[in-house]
Scaffold this active site. Structure first.
Site, PDB file in Angstrom:
ATOM      1  N   SER A   1       0.831  -1.217   0.000  1.00  0.00           N
ATOM      2  CA  SER A   1       0.000   0.000   0.000  1.00  0.00           C
ATOM      3  C   SER A   1       0.863   1.264   0.000  1.00  0.00           C
ATOM      4  O   SER A   1       0.599   2.207  -0.755  1.00  0.00           O
ATOM      5  CB  SER A   1      -0.968   0.008   1.185  1.00  0.00           C
TER       6      SER A   1
ATOM      7  N   HIS B   1      -1.774  -8.897   2.111  1.00  0.00           N
ATOM      8  CA  HIS B   1      -1.458  -7.601   2.760  1.00  0.00           C
ATOM      9  C   HIS B   1      -2.588  -7.284   3.750  1.00  0.00           C
ATOM     10  O   HIS B   1      -2.869  -8.070   4.647  1.00  0.00           O
ATOM     11  CB  HIS B   1      -1.269  -6.555   1.651  1.00  0.00           C
TER      12      HIS B   1
ATOM     13  N   HIS C   1       6.082 -12.445   7.680  1.00  0.00           N
ATOM     14  CA  HIS C   1       6.257 -11.065   7.220  1.00  0.00           C
ATOM     15  C   HIS C   1       7.472 -10.993   6.306  1.00  0.00           C
ATOM     16  O   HIS C   1       8.440 -11.731   6.495  1.00  0.00           O
ATOM     17  CB  HIS C   1       6.445 -10.111   8.408  1.00  0.00           C
TER      18      HIS C   1
ATOM     19  N   ARG D   1       3.148  -4.442  16.864  1.00  0.00           N
ATOM     20  CA  ARG D   1       1.742  -4.036  16.708  1.00  0.00           C
ATOM     21  C   ARG D   1       0.826  -5.164  17.204  1.00  0.00           C
ATOM     22  O   ARG D   1      -0.273  -4.912  17.685  1.00  0.00           O
ATOM     23  CB  ARG D   1       1.447  -3.704  15.231  1.00  0.00           C
TER      24      ARG D   1
ATOM     25  N   ASP E   1      -2.015  -8.321  11.825  1.00  0.00           N
ATOM     26  CA  ASP E   1      -3.353  -8.783  11.469  1.00  0.00           C
ATOM     27  C   ASP E   1      -3.823  -9.982  12.287  1.00  0.00           C
ATOM     28  O   ASP E   1      -5.011 -10.298  12.302  1.00  0.00           O
ATOM     29  CB  ASP E   1      -3.404  -9.135   9.973  1.00  0.00           C
TER      30      ASP E   1
HETATM   31  N1  AMX Z   1       1.615 -19.710   6.310  1.00  0.00           N
HETATM   32  C1  AMX Z   1       2.063 -20.633   5.420  1.00  0.00           C
HETATM   33  N2  AMX Z   1       3.110 -20.432   4.605  1.00  0.00           N
HETATM   34  C2  AMX Z   1       3.754 -19.270   4.719  1.00  0.00           C
HETATM   35  C3  AMX Z   1       3.384 -18.285   5.650  1.00  0.00           C
HETATM   36  C4  AMX Z   1       2.252 -18.532   6.457  1.00  0.00           C
HETATM   37  N3  AMX Z   1       1.795 -17.644   7.323  1.00  0.00           N
HETATM   38  N4  AMX Z   1       4.232 -17.232   5.519  1.00  0.00           N
HETATM   39  C5  AMX Z   1       5.096 -17.554   4.550  1.00  0.00           C
HETATM   40  N5  AMX Z   1       4.817 -18.777   4.051  1.00  0.00           N
HETATM   41  C6  AMX Z   1       5.462 -19.470   2.951  1.00  0.00           C
HETATM   42  C7  AMX Z   1       5.336 -18.623   1.680  1.00  0.00           C
HETATM   43  O1  AMX Z   1       4.072 -18.818   1.071  1.00  0.00           O
HETATM   44  C8  AMX Z   1       6.490 -19.139   0.874  1.00  0.00           C
HETATM   45  O2  AMX Z   1       6.123 -20.385   0.337  1.00  0.00           O
HETATM   46  P1  AMX Z   1       6.555 -20.845  -1.151  1.00  0.00           P
HETATM   47  O3  AMX Z   1       8.051 -20.764  -1.168  1.00  0.00           O
HETATM   48  O4  AMX Z   1       6.027 -22.216  -1.279  1.00  0.00           O
HETATM   49  O5  AMX Z   1       5.935 -19.856  -2.082  1.00  0.00           O
HETATM   50  C9  AMX Z   1       7.565 -19.383   1.929  1.00  0.00           C
HETATM   51  O6  AMX Z   1       6.864 -19.555   3.166  1.00  0.00           O
HETATM   52  C10 AMX Z   1       8.575 -18.295   2.069  1.00  0.00           C
HETATM   53  O7  AMX Z   1       7.886 -17.089   2.307  1.00  0.00           O
HETATM   54  P2  AMX Z   1       8.573 -15.945   3.175  1.00  0.00           P
HETATM   55  O8  AMX Z   1       9.818 -15.524   2.465  1.00  0.00           O
HETATM   56  O9  AMX Z   1       8.699 -16.382   4.587  1.00  0.00           O
HETATM   57  O10 AMX Z   1       7.467 -14.803   3.156  1.00  0.00           O
HETATM   58  P3  AMX Z   1       7.216 -13.690   2.037  1.00  0.00           P
HETATM   59  O11 AMX Z   1       8.105 -12.559   2.331  1.00  0.00           O
HETATM   60  O12 AMX Z   1       7.274 -14.250   0.676  1.00  0.00           O
HETATM   61  O13 AMX Z   1       5.696 -13.306   2.321  1.00  0.00           O
HETATM   62  C11 AMX Z   1       3.833 -12.796   3.679  1.00  0.00           C
HETATM   63  C12 AMX Z   1       5.327 -12.562   3.450  1.00  0.00           C
HETATM   64  C13 AMX Z   1       3.345 -11.862   4.753  1.00  0.00           C
HETATM   65  C14 AMX Z   1       3.087 -12.482   2.370  1.00  0.00           C
HETATM   66  C15 AMX Z   1       3.624 -14.280   4.085  1.00  0.00           C
HETATM   67  O14 AMX Z   1       4.266 -14.523   5.312  1.00  0.00           O
HETATM   68  C16 AMX Z   1       2.156 -14.659   4.193  1.00  0.00           C
HETATM   69  O15 AMX Z   1       1.548 -15.017   3.177  1.00  0.00           O
HETATM   70  N6  AMX Z   1       1.554 -14.578   5.424  1.00  0.00           N
HETATM   71  C17 AMX Z   1       0.137 -14.826   5.618  1.00  0.00           C
HETATM   72  C18 AMX Z   1      -0.681 -13.648   5.144  1.00  0.00           C
HETATM   73  C19 AMX Z   1      -0.512 -12.470   6.077  1.00  0.00           C
HETATM   74  O16 AMX Z   1      -0.570 -12.585   7.289  1.00  0.00           O
HETATM   75  N7  AMX Z   1      -0.334 -11.275   5.487  1.00  0.00           N
HETATM   76  C20 AMX Z   1      -0.260 -10.019   6.254  1.00  0.00           C
HETATM   77  C21 AMX Z   1       1.124  -9.444   6.327  1.00  0.00           C
HETATM   78  C22 AMX Z   1       1.124  -8.137   7.069  1.00  0.00           C
HETATM   79  C23 AMX Z   1       0.422  -7.055   6.280  1.00  0.00           C
HETATM   80  O17 AMX Z   1       0.873  -6.681   5.223  1.00  0.00           O
HETATM   81  N8  AMX Z   1      -0.682  -6.562   6.745  1.00  0.00           N
END
Ligand code: AMX
Length: 469
Positions: A275, A305, A351, A360, A406
């Site tokens: 964002s 996000h 994250h 937070r 979140d």
């Molecule tokens: N549950 C399951 N798998 C997860 C995970 C979770 N909470 N967080 C990361 N992973 C997985 C990824 O999908 C990725 O898998 P892949 O290699 O098979 O594609 C792997 O772990 C490596 O990811 P990462 O480097 O640890 O995370 P990232 O930087 O690519 O993504 C985020 C970060 C937040 C998108 C991810 O942790 C996620 O999808 N979390 C759940 C959704 C969430 O809570 N989003 C809110 C974030 C905060 C915000 O912006 N408001």
């Protein structure tokens, strides 16, 4: 009027013990004036000069390398943006102009009888780098109350959207975008203004937009969930959050306190998140603040996000429905493993930058421990906190197994009766405006150019690193 009586000198004393870290405060420009635009007009030339000298002496100094993995990996770790208002440390979490969340909770002015910081104070801090006095914060509350009125076509637009079909975030972004008929920046740009004047019009638009957001958000809530009953009028003697909660239809002071905290902590998370970066990017094309912020809201609406707070509640309520209340840890673990096996993420965990529990999350947990320690859903959230990190660690691929913001916000909103989960990201959006619009003012003050990073095709990239065809 009682709000205005708190002693300014008392607050100034507090200011003296501030651990000023990386901000403008250190250079002694703090002032007790409520003329925010005047304060900015004083600070901006000095900051421009500082940056000019820095670029002169270090303009070609290297700050990092870019690898092939970074290019395919969502640009993780590439230092490519300047963002003044906040900095995110992977282990410590966010600092707003150098101040951590606990420091902000302690130092920022509160409402009379309140314990949580007023988001107006956070905005003042983000924009100026100075911790405001109560009088400055009260001035902002009044300003935002005065600027809150929506243009009639936006009211019509919201009232005519099929609220049952259109997601609240889509309604939100449509309304914000349609508000650009009011843009002072657009008007001035079309008239012809100097680049050095851009920030002044962006400031006016930002103030007006922030003022209007609770009204837009409250209309969306009432139209979507409450047969469009009127939201009532803004009260110039109430702060931004209290006006918002009253317009939403809530009269609990404790819920208003929660919203003050919520709207403060969701505001800014440095510049690279979807964002913030979107607002920054679109703003760099000199799209006005309404168009820029509307674009950012569309990014916030993604499930990875801001929409994650909605996803968390869906996840928790489904789990509770299936397992019941007060279940042992191994049942929760089994449920989470099933979620992962089905290819879904555990929402609220992980994250891109953080590598520890999000502060937070922690401050919302503390709020829950104080106000709703026996709430069954809070107990489940606490249990998930115990169970999920080891599971995610075991996958061997999740870089941060800890909860983010979140994972906790929804349970608090549920407790106070704001049950409609697909509305939650709208609240996030209202708060996010404080950070991204503060930065937008500074981006235009610095005269930052249109963003245009270089992209490459896989063939070109292979050639560039010496891979033979
Ligand atoms: N549950 C399951 N798998 C997860 C995970 C979770 N909470 N967080 C990361 N992973 C997985 C990824 O999908 C990725 O898998 P892949 O290699 O098979 O594609 C792997 O772990 C490596 O990811 P990462 O480097 O640890 O995370 P990232 O930087 O690519 O993504 C985020 C970060 C937040 C998108 C991810 O942790 C996620 O999808 N979390 C759940 C959704 C969430 O809570 N989003 C809110 C974030 C905060 C915000 O912006 N408001």
């Amino acid at each position: 009027m009682a709000l205005f009586r708190m002693s300014v000198s008392k607050l100034s004393e507090t200011n003296q013990v501030l651990p000023a870290v990386n901000t403008i405060v250190r250079r002694g420009l703090a002032t007790e004036s409520t003329d925010l635009k005047g304060i900015l007009a004083n600070k901006i030339p000095k900051e421009i000069e500082r940056v000019k000298n820095f670029r002169k002496s270090h303009g070609s100094t290297k700050v990092g390398d870019v690898t092939v993995d970074m290019m395919y990996g969502g640009m993780r770790g590439i230092k490519g943006l300047v963002w003044e208002t906040s900095v995110l440390d992977p282990n410590e979490g966010i600092r707003f102009r150098g101040y951590s969340i606990p420091e902000c909770q302690k130092l920022l002015p509160k409402a009379e009888g309140g314990k949580e910081p007023l988001p107006e104070g956070l905005f003042w801090l983000l924009v100026t780098g100075d911790v405001p006095t109560k009088a400055q914060v009260d001035w902002l509350s009044k300003q935002w109350a005065q600027r809150a009125e929506l243009p009639p076509h936006v009211v019509n637009l919201l009232n005519n959207l099929p609220a049952q079909k259109v997601h609240p975030m889509s309604q939100f972004s449509a309304a914000v975008t349609a508000c650009n008929t009011e843009s002072k920046f657009l008007e001035a740009y079309n008239r012809g203004i100097k680049k050095t004047e851009y920030w002044e019009h962006v400031y006016e638009d930002s103030m007006n937009l922030i003022a209007k957001l609770p009204v837009i958000a409250a209309m969306i809530y009432r139209n979507t969930y409450q047969d469009g009953k009127g939201i009532g009028a803004i009260d110039a003697n109430k702060d931004w959050s209290e006006n918002f909660t009253r317009m939403l239809g809530f009269d609990s002071n404790e819920f208003t306190e929660l919203m003050r905290l919520y709207l403060t902590i969701h505001s800014d998370h440095e510049g690279g998140n979807v964002s913030a970066h979107t607002v920054h990017l679109v703003g760099s094309a000199l799209s006005d603040p309404y168009l820029s912020f509307g674009a950012g809201l569309n990014g916030l609406a993604g499930p990875l996000h801001g929409l994650a707070n909605q996803e968390v509640l869906v996840f928790l309520t489904k789990m509770m429905k299936e397992l019941g209340e007060n279940v042992p840890d191994d049942k929760v673990k089994e449920y989470c493993l099933k979620t992962l096996k089905s290819g879904q993420v555990i929402p609220g965990y992980g994250h891109a930058v953080l590598r520890k529990t999000d502060p937070r999350y922690t401050c919302q947990r503390e709020f829950a421990q104080k106000h709703l320690p026996n709430d069954p859903l809070f107990k489940l959230v606490a249990q998930v906190y115990k169970v999920v990190p080891p599971i995610l660690m075991e996958t061997g691929k999740v870089k941060n197994p800890w909860p983010n913001v979140d994972a906790h916000s929804g349970v608090l909103l549920q407790y106070y009766g704001l049950k409609e989960m697909n509305y939650y990201t709208v609240l996030f959006g209202v708060s996010r405006a404080l950070g991204v619009l503060s930065q937008l003012i500074w981006s235009r003050a610095f005269g930052l150019p249109i963003e245009r990073p270089k992209s490459m095709s896989t063939d070109d990239l292979m050639k560039a690193v010496g891979v033979k065809a």
